[in-house]
Design an enzyme around this catalytic site. Structure first.
Site, short mmCIF file in Angstrom:
data_model
loop_
_atom_site.label_atom_id
_atom_site.label_comp_id
_atom_site.label_asym_id
_atom_site.label_seq_id
_atom_site.Cartn_x
_atom_site.Cartn_y
_atom_site.Cartn_z
N ASP A 172 2.46 -3.45 -7.92
CA ASP A 172 3.91 -3.46 -7.98
C ASP A 172 4.43 -4.33 -6.84
O ASP A 172 3.67 -4.72 -5.95
CB ASP A 172 4.48 -2.04 -7.88
CG ASP A 172 3.78 -1.21 -6.82
OD1 ASP A 172 3.41 -1.77 -5.77
OD2 ASP A 172 3.59 -0.01 -7.05
N ASP A 199 7.30 -4.87 -3.88
CA ASP A 199 8.35 -4.29 -3.05
C ASP A 199 9.07 -5.40 -2.29
O ASP A 199 8.45 -6.36 -1.84
CB ASP A 199 7.76 -3.30 -2.04
CG ASP A 199 7.13 -2.09 -2.73
OD1 ASP A 199 7.55 -1.78 -3.86
OD2 ASP A 199 6.23 -1.48 -2.15
N ASP A 225 2.02 0.91 8.37
CA ASP A 225 0.77 1.48 8.86
C ASP A 225 -0.23 0.42 9.33
O ASP A 225 -0.57 0.35 10.51
CB ASP A 225 0.14 2.44 7.83
CG ASP A 225 0.12 1.88 6.41
OD1 ASP A 225 0.44 0.70 6.21
OD2 ASP A 225 -0.25 2.65 5.48
P1 ATP Z 1 -1.28 0.34 -3.02
O1 ATP Z 1 0.05 0.16 -3.70
O2 ATP Z 1 -2.31 -0.64 -3.32
O3 ATP Z 1 -1.75 1.74 -3.11
P2 ATP Z 1 0.31 -0.11 -0.72
O4 ATP Z 1 -0.03 -0.63 0.65
O5 ATP Z 1 1.27 -0.91 -1.52
O6 ATP Z 1 -1.04 0.11 -1.47
P3 ATP Z 1 2.22 1.99 -0.91
O7 ATP Z 1 2.00 3.46 -0.81
O8 ATP Z 1 2.71 1.41 -2.18
O9 ATP Z 1 0.83 1.34 -0.52
O10 ATP Z 1 3.18 1.61 0.29
C1 ATP Z 1 3.88 0.39 0.37
C2 ATP Z 1 3.99 -0.06 1.81
O11 ATP Z 1 4.68 0.92 2.60
C3 ATP Z 1 2.65 -0.26 2.52
O12 ATP Z 1 2.12 -1.53 2.28
C4 ATP Z 1 3.02 -0.03 3.97
O13 ATP Z 1 3.59 -1.20 4.51
C5 ATP Z 1 4.10 1.04 3.90
N1 ATP Z 1 3.52 2.39 4.02
C6 ATP Z 1 3.08 3.18 3.03
N2 ATP Z 1 2.62 4.36 3.48
C7 ATP Z 1 2.81 4.34 4.81
C8 ATP Z 1 2.56 5.25 5.86
N3 ATP Z 1 2.01 6.46 5.61
N4 ATP Z 1 2.89 4.90 7.11
C9 ATP Z 1 3.46 3.70 7.36
N5 ATP Z 1 3.71 2.79 6.43
C10 ATP Z 1 3.41 3.08 5.16
MG MG Z 2 2.20 -0.39 -3.43
#
Ligand code: ATP
Ligand code: MG
Length: 441
Positions: A63, A65, A142
């Site tokens: 997705d 963002d 993170d």
């Molecule tokens: P995926 O979608 O592949 O699972 P992602 O990195 O996109 O991985 P998401 O949960 O969609 O994970 O989160 C989007 C973004 O938000 C992350 O890339 C990160 O920058 C931030 N993020 C998510 N969870 C946390 C957290 N627990 N602490 C700090 N930042 C976070």
């Molecule tokens: Mg994501």
């Protein structure tokens, strides 16, 4: 645009278009539309997070963002197909058919990742979030790899935390002091393992070091969130790597305490072999585009716990049928205190376990009943998994394979045991072996 108040004193590195691999062709049309509209309205607009990271390593993002300096209200004013969500921190969702582009205003505070939470004070909703600069927004994320911004203004990548280099070196590194960041949000430990497995990254030594000692903090995480995280760990096509990562970093016991105990005391290693075989087939199904079910996944992950509890109850003299039921309930109940497995998954999971005891029964009536059981197929697939780890089930597999084609033929081929209702499935108890005629394959 950035008033520099970062405690990390991080410096901006801008990677121009000709020095990185992100092209607009890899970004969805919807995301591009959102980025351009914001930009044309005079706002800063960036693609951010997992999408930037995934494109840089050659994966297709799940997705997209977007981060912006526009407030949610300003975003809403720009898009007809936009709704605002979240109470504590407002986010804009711009909806294009089945695709949703999440647009977040730069925020300054630390994100505990738990999403929308109501904070009450005398019944009043508190807005404890403050908007921030892009740099604030970067350092509250993170991992450095998750904090890269692709600017629609000039197609450059903005890096405040050294993430670009870390992605090039395939290293997952927490931003800031690792222990502090894990204490803020223990789920980050699971995210480290999950993202390393998904991306095939190593975890930076400083980022990995505190995990085993802090693993216990996961007990304080919300069980519903841990359930979601489990689905991402094990149903995204990297279940084996995730499982091995959890083991390596001392996290398995934090997520599945009973399974970890059962695996530790299973000297033959057969239970672990079975779990890994199950996760491998889950990964293969996802790679092939086949459906996977959380019930079957959890039946696999918790099978060692079930076997261990069942043996314990039987050694205490509990009758097999009763012991099976109680073991299933006990394991489910224990597990719920860490991972909130919804009933629509825990019930079929238990059925898969309980049906295992019926495979040795071969009377005509029982065979017919078993074949028409709605959970038969899942239970049989589970039996096949078990036979991958132990040759004790080969005859049952052969019988039921044949029985699905022609029950009478199967019964004729494999003379049945006149067995009493519940032969238990205690894994180390050897069942009477029957020899499968070669013809039955
Ligand atoms: P995926 O979608 O592949 O699972 P992602 O990195 O996109 O991985 P998401 O949960 O969609 O994970 O989160 C989007 C973004 O938000 C992350 O890339 C990160 O920058 C931030 N993020 C998510 N969870 C946390 C957290 N627990 N602490 C700090 N930042 C976070
Ligand atoms: Mg994501």
């Amino acid at each position: 645009m950035h008033d520099d108040t970062s405690t990390l004193g991080s410096a901006l590195r801008t990677i121009p278009r000709d020095q990185h691999a992100i092209s607009r062709r890899q970004i969805s049309q919807s995301a591009l539309r959102v980025l351009y509209r914001l930009h044309e309205a005079g706002h800063a607009a960036y693609l951010v997070g997992g999408a930037v990271r995934d494109i840089l390593v050659g994966l297709a993002p799940k997705d997209f963002d977007v981060a912006t300096d526009a407030t949610p209200e300003q975003v809403k004013a720009l898009f007809r197909n936009c709704r605002l969500i979240g109470r504590r921190f407002r986010l804009a969702h711009v909806v294009f058919g089945r695709e949703i582009i999440e647009v977040a205003t730069f925020r300054a505070n630390v994100d505990d990742g738990s999403g929308d939470r109501e904070v009450h004070d005398d019944g009043r909703l508190l807005r404890d979030n403050v908007y921030g600069t892009i740099e604030d927004d970067a350092i509250r994320r993170d991992f450095t790899a998750n904090a890269l911004y692709y600017a629609i203004a000039d197609f450059s990548v903005r890096d405040y935390v050294g993430g670009f280099e870390d992605v090039e070196n395939r290293v997952l590194r927490l931003i800031g002091d690792p222990e502090t960041r894990y204490r803020e949000d223990p789920v980050r430990m699971l995210r480290a393992v999950r993202l390393a497995a998904k991306l095939d990254f190593s975890i930076a030594p400083d980022t990995a070091a505190p995990i085993p000692q802090l693993a216990g903090l996961l007990a304080e995480a919300a069980p519903a969130r841990l359930f979601e995280e489990c689905l991402k760990l094990f149903l995204s096509g990297h279940a084996v790597a995730s499982f091995e990562g959890l083991e390596r970093h001392g996290l398995l016991g934090a997520l599945f305490p009973e399974t970890a105990k059962a695996l530790a005391s299973n000297r033959s290693g057969a239970l672990r072999t079975m779990v890994v075989a199950g996760l491998r087939s889950t990964d293969a199904r996802i790679a092939a585009g086949d459906p996977v079910s959380p019930a079957f996944l959890f039946a696999t992950l918790l099978w060692p716990a079930y076997c261990r509890t069942l043996m314990k109850l039987q050694s205490e003299g509990v009758q097999p049928i009763d012991a099976q039921r109680r073991a299933a309930d006990r394991v489910t109940l224990h597990q719920l205190s860490t991972v909130a497995l919804p009933r629509r998954f825990s019930l079929p999971m238990q059925e898969i376990w309980l049906l295992q005891a019926r495979f040795p029964q071969r009377q005509r009536k029982r065979v017919t009943r078993m074949l028409s059981h709605p959970r038969f197929r899942a239970a049989f697939d589970f039996l096949v998994l078990r036979s991958a780890a132990s040759d004790a089930h080969a005859a049952d597999v052969a019988f039921w394979q044949e029985a699905q084609r022609d029950p009478d033929h199967a019964i004729a081929l494999f003379p049945g045991e006149d067995d009493a209702d519940g032969e238990a499935q205690a894994p180390r108890r050897k069942r009477r072996r029957r020899r499968a005629p070669a013809a039955a394959g």
